[in-house]
Motif scaffolding. Structure first.
Motif, PDB file in Angstrom:
ATOM      1  N   LYS A 148       0.878  -0.872  -0.318  1.00  0.00           N
ATOM      2  CA  LYS A 148       0.233  -0.031  -0.139  1.00  0.00           C
ATOM      3  C   LYS A 148       1.068   1.512  -0.115  1.00  0.00           C
ATOM      4  N   TRP A 149       2.095   1.389   0.963  1.00  0.00           N
ATOM      5  CA  TRP A 149       2.825   2.039   0.574  1.00  0.00           C
ATOM      6  C   TRP A 149       3.361   2.627  -0.248  1.00  0.00           C
ATOM      7  N   GLN A 163       8.312   4.704  10.024  1.00  0.00           N
ATOM      8  CA  GLN A 163       8.172   6.088   9.567  1.00  0.00           C
ATOM      9  C   GLN A 163      10.288   5.952  10.317  1.00  0.00           C
ATOM     10  N   GLY A 164      11.175   6.482   9.631  1.00  0.00           N
ATOM     11  CA  GLY A 164      12.320   6.067   9.538  1.00  0.00           C
ATOM     12  C   GLY A 164      12.969   4.481   8.359  1.00  0.00           C
ATOM     13  N   ASP A 165      12.458   3.406   8.324  1.00  0.00           N
ATOM     14  CA  ASP A 165      12.394   2.587   7.427  1.00  0.00           C
ATOM     15  C   ASP A 165      13.025   3.308   6.548  1.00  0.00           C
ATOM     16  N   VAL A 166      14.264   2.528   5.628  1.00  0.00           N
ATOM     17  CA  VAL A 166      14.780   2.533   4.440  1.00  0.00           C
ATOM     18  C   VAL A 166      14.725   1.895   3.714  1.00  0.00           C
ATOM     19  N   VAL A 167      13.375   1.894   2.087  1.00  0.00           N
ATOM     20  CA  VAL A 167      13.092   0.937   1.709  1.00  0.00           C
ATOM     21  C   VAL A 167      14.130   0.474  -0.117  1.00  0.00           C
ATOM     22  N   THR A 168      14.475  -0.258  -0.430  1.00  0.00           N
ATOM     23  CA  THR A 168      15.724  -0.140  -1.742  1.00  0.00           C
ATOM     24  C   THR A 168      14.785  -0.502  -2.318  1.00  0.00           C
ATOM     25  N   ILE A 169      14.546  -0.354  -3.940  1.00  0.00           N
ATOM     26  CA  ILE A 169      13.748  -1.017  -4.764  1.00  0.00           C
ATOM     27  C   ILE A 169      13.991  -1.269  -6.382  1.00  0.00           C
ATOM     28  N   VAL A 216      11.172   6.387   4.620  1.00  0.00           N
ATOM     29  CA  VAL A 216       9.363   6.356   4.892  1.00  0.00           C
ATOM     30  C   VAL A 216       9.758   7.419   5.828  1.00  0.00           C
ATOM     31  N   THR A 217       8.929   8.710   5.129  1.00  0.00           N
ATOM     32  CA  THR A 217       8.838   9.992   5.945  1.00  0.00           C
ATOM     33  C   THR A 217       7.306   9.986   6.404  1.00  0.00           C
ATOM     34  N   ARG A 235       4.421  12.559  -3.206  1.00  0.00           N
ATOM     35  CA  ARG A 235       6.115  12.940  -2.820  1.00  0.00           C
ATOM     36  C   ARG A 235       6.796  13.401  -1.004  1.00  0.00           C
ATOM     37  N   VAL A 236       5.619  13.806  -0.363  1.00  0.00           N
ATOM     38  CA  VAL A 236       5.548  13.568   1.033  1.00  0.00           C
ATOM     39  C   VAL A 236       6.115  12.615   1.964  1.00  0.00           C
ATOM     40  N   LEU A 237       5.862  11.481   1.031  1.00  0.00           N
ATOM     41  CA  LEU A 237       5.623  10.355   2.437  1.00  0.00           C
ATOM     42  C   LEU A 237       7.073   9.456   2.372  1.00  0.00           C
ATOM     43  N   TYR A 238       7.905  10.028   1.736  1.00  0.00           N
ATOM     44  CA  TYR A 238       9.614   9.505   1.992  1.00  0.00           C
ATOM     45  C   TYR A 238      10.359  10.475   0.775  1.00  0.00           C
TER      46      TYR A 238
END
Length: 89
Positions: free
Chosen positions: A8-9, A47-53, A64-65, A78-81
């Motif tokens: 979802k994110w 929040q704070g997780d780093v997602v690598t895609i 993740v912000t 754009r404000v979500l990360y």
């Protein structure tokens, strides 16, 4: 809201065009959270997780912000990360 499903994110952040595409991307092993491969679309990100895609012959590194209840336009996504890989190509 302090957590959200990974698929979802990814969809709300407009990384992919459809939630099913986000789920498929995760299930195929192209997403890591804080350096650990994640294959469950229902895994919760916070929040704070780093997602690598790994997507389209490139790698996106997003911190993740925030979260959203609904998918919005590009500006609201754009404000979500924070894009951690911007300008390093």
């Amino acid at each position: 809201m302090d957590r959200q499903r990974l698929d979802k994110w990814l969809w709300h952040a407009r990384v992919v065009k459809a939630r099913t595409s986000a789920a498929a991307l995760v299930e195929s092993g192209h997403v890591r959270i804080n350096g650990v491969r994640e294959t469950s679309p229902g895994h919760a990100v916070k929040q704070g997780d780093v997602v690598t895609i790994a997507l389209d012959n490139s790698v996106r590194l997003l911190k993740v912000t925030g979260f959203s209840e609904r998918r919005g336009d590009a500006a609201s996504a754009r404000v979500l990360y924070d894009d951690l890989h911007r300008g390093k190509e």
